[in-house]
Design a protein around this motif. Sequence first.
Motif, PDB file in Angstrom:
ATOM      1  N   ASN A 237      20.988  -6.900  20.478  1.00  0.00           N
ATOM      2  CA  ASN A 237      20.065  -6.772  21.406  1.00  0.00           C
ATOM      3  C   ASN A 237      18.946  -7.624  21.025  1.00  0.00           C
ATOM      4  N   ILE A 238      17.946  -7.968  21.949  1.00  0.00           N
ATOM      5  CA  ILE A 238      16.812  -8.740  21.528  1.00  0.00           C
ATOM      6  C   ILE A 238      15.603  -7.384  21.335  1.00  0.00           C
ATOM      7  N   SER A 239      15.162  -7.354  20.425  1.00  0.00           N
ATOM      8  CA  SER A 239      14.111  -6.169  20.251  1.00  0.00           C
ATOM      9  C   SER A 239      12.691  -6.599  20.283  1.00  0.00           C
ATOM     10  N   LYS A 240      11.773  -5.639  20.099  1.00  0.00           N
ATOM     11  CA  LYS A 240      10.327  -6.002  19.868  1.00  0.00           C
ATOM     12  C   LYS A 240       9.986  -6.767  18.699  1.00  0.00           C
ATOM     13  N   PHE A 241      10.866  -6.829  17.610  1.00  0.00           N
ATOM     14  CA  PHE A 241      10.503  -7.532  16.438  1.00  0.00           C
ATOM     15  C   PHE A 241      10.839  -9.092  16.639  1.00  0.00           C
ATOM     16  N   VAL A 242      11.569  -9.431  17.589  1.00  0.00           N
ATOM     17  CA  VAL A 242      11.895 -11.038  17.709  1.00  0.00           C
ATOM     18  C   VAL A 242      11.369 -11.568  18.866  1.00  0.00           C
ATOM     19  N   CYS A 243      10.666 -11.012  19.956  1.00  0.00           N
ATOM     20  CA  CYS A 243      10.337 -11.502  21.048  1.00  0.00           C
ATOM     21  C   CYS A 243       9.167 -10.934  21.583  1.00  0.00           C
ATOM     22  N   GLY A 244       8.211 -11.977  22.195  1.00  0.00           N
ATOM     23  CA  GLY A 244       7.182 -11.430  22.896  1.00  0.00           C
ATOM     24  C   GLY A 244       5.877 -11.184  22.142  1.00  0.00           C
ATOM     25  N   HIS A 245       6.009 -11.204  20.843  1.00  0.00           N
ATOM     26  CA  HIS A 245       4.787 -10.585  20.046  1.00  0.00           C
ATOM     27  C   HIS A 245       3.865 -11.640  19.780  1.00  0.00           C
ATOM     28  N   ASN A 246       3.014 -11.453  18.825  1.00  0.00           N
ATOM     29  CA  ASN A 246       1.935 -12.330  18.857  1.00  0.00           C
ATOM     30  C   ASN A 246       1.645 -12.807  17.308  1.00  0.00           C
ATOM     31  N   LEU A 247       2.937 -12.544  16.738  1.00  0.00           N
ATOM     32  CA  LEU A 247       2.726 -12.644  15.006  1.00  0.00           C
ATOM     33  C   LEU A 247       3.833 -13.890  14.874  1.00  0.00           C
ATOM     34  N   LEU A 248       3.440 -14.958  14.000  1.00  0.00           N
ATOM     35  CA  LEU A 248       4.198 -15.911  13.668  1.00  0.00           C
ATOM     36  C   LEU A 248       5.411 -15.601  12.708  1.00  0.00           C
ATOM     37  N   PRO A 249       6.566 -15.819  13.077  1.00  0.00           N
ATOM     38  CA  PRO A 249       7.680 -15.495  12.179  1.00  0.00           C
ATOM     39  C   PRO A 249       7.719 -16.361  10.791  1.00  0.00           C
ATOM     40  N   HIS A 250       8.409 -15.718  10.068  1.00  0.00           N
ATOM     41  CA  HIS A 250       8.603 -16.378   8.599  1.00  0.00           C
ATOM     42  C   HIS A 250       9.238 -17.849   8.950  1.00  0.00           C
ATOM     43  N   ASN A 251       9.287 -18.749   8.119  1.00  0.00           N
ATOM     44  CA  ASN A 251      10.000 -19.915   8.060  1.00  0.00           C
ATOM     45  C   ASN A 251       9.902 -20.756   9.076  1.00  0.00           C
ATOM     46  N   ILE A 252       8.721 -20.970   9.779  1.00  0.00           N
ATOM     47  CA  ILE A 252       8.509 -21.621  10.945  1.00  0.00           C
ATOM     48  C   ILE A 252       7.692 -22.904  10.645  1.00  0.00           C
TER      49      ILE A 252
END
Length: 310
Positions: A237-252
């Motif tokens: 499942n795609i959760s709040k941790f990987v979509c729609g939030h306003n924080l830049l993920p690691h390794n980008i």
Amino acid sequence: MPDRMIHVLDSASLFQEACLKLTEDKILAVDCEGLNLGRNGTLDIISVFSTSRLELFLFDITSVGSQGFDNGLRDLFENPLITKLMFDCRQDTDALYHIFGVNIDGLVDVQLMDVFHSLNKQPKDRLPARSAPNYWSEVDKSITRVRGLGACIQTILGNEDVQTEKRNVQVMMQSQPQNIWCIRPLPKTLADYCLEDVKYLFDLYYMYMSYGVCIEKVKSASIRYRDYIKAIPKTDNISKFVCGHNLLPHNILEVEPYLGQGTQCKGCFKRFNAREFKKDLGSSKRFCRVCRKLDSRPKSNHRHRPCNGS
């Protein structure tokens, strides 16, 4: 833009004709719309804007389905010689890949251009030693936030009205019980909303270029941004941790040497060296710094995209 310059395409033959025209462009602006956009939602409309023609092509995926990709869209999107400008491509590319098997190439994410521009203005400080008492507080401060399209248009282009216009439509979308993106004929309000999401991307792109943002770094980072959610197994499942939030993920923005091996984060499913975690390696809340920040937010503060749109 006159209505005659907005084309709603609802047949495979119209898809093919439009894609032939668009292959003449060197740069296009692209955006996707749907209910809960992503692998577990729908992809109903794809907006493609051509500045050379000043035309918006709205590809009606609800009506044409996967046949539309066989009639030109797949070749257009996977052509690395045509630059596609997108803004926060994560959920759009996740839907394209997992629902239709399309891996968009030639991607430039304008949101990342904004991040590079912001970081250029304020150089990044090195983190203190892991043993330092202020290490984890500095780690939290090092997390980069990303801005929305409306905010970028307002601050970079000086357009004060876009934020309000977009917010009004988003409120309308969230208030509807059904998926408004599959209503046919497509309401003019939604067609205009699609136009707002793509027509400013060219101006933003050239403004960031004029500010000295390195386009080669942006292109590399955009591919990592594209693959950030896409690489998660389809069964998860795609959760709040990987979509729609306003924080830049690691390794980008750059490849971090310690990423991709070791312990898996319970939020974003990515693997990190143990130094990424505090003392919770044995707990269920084994979060990287970004997911730890998201987990600490009150539920009311989680920033998700509108359930009816992108």
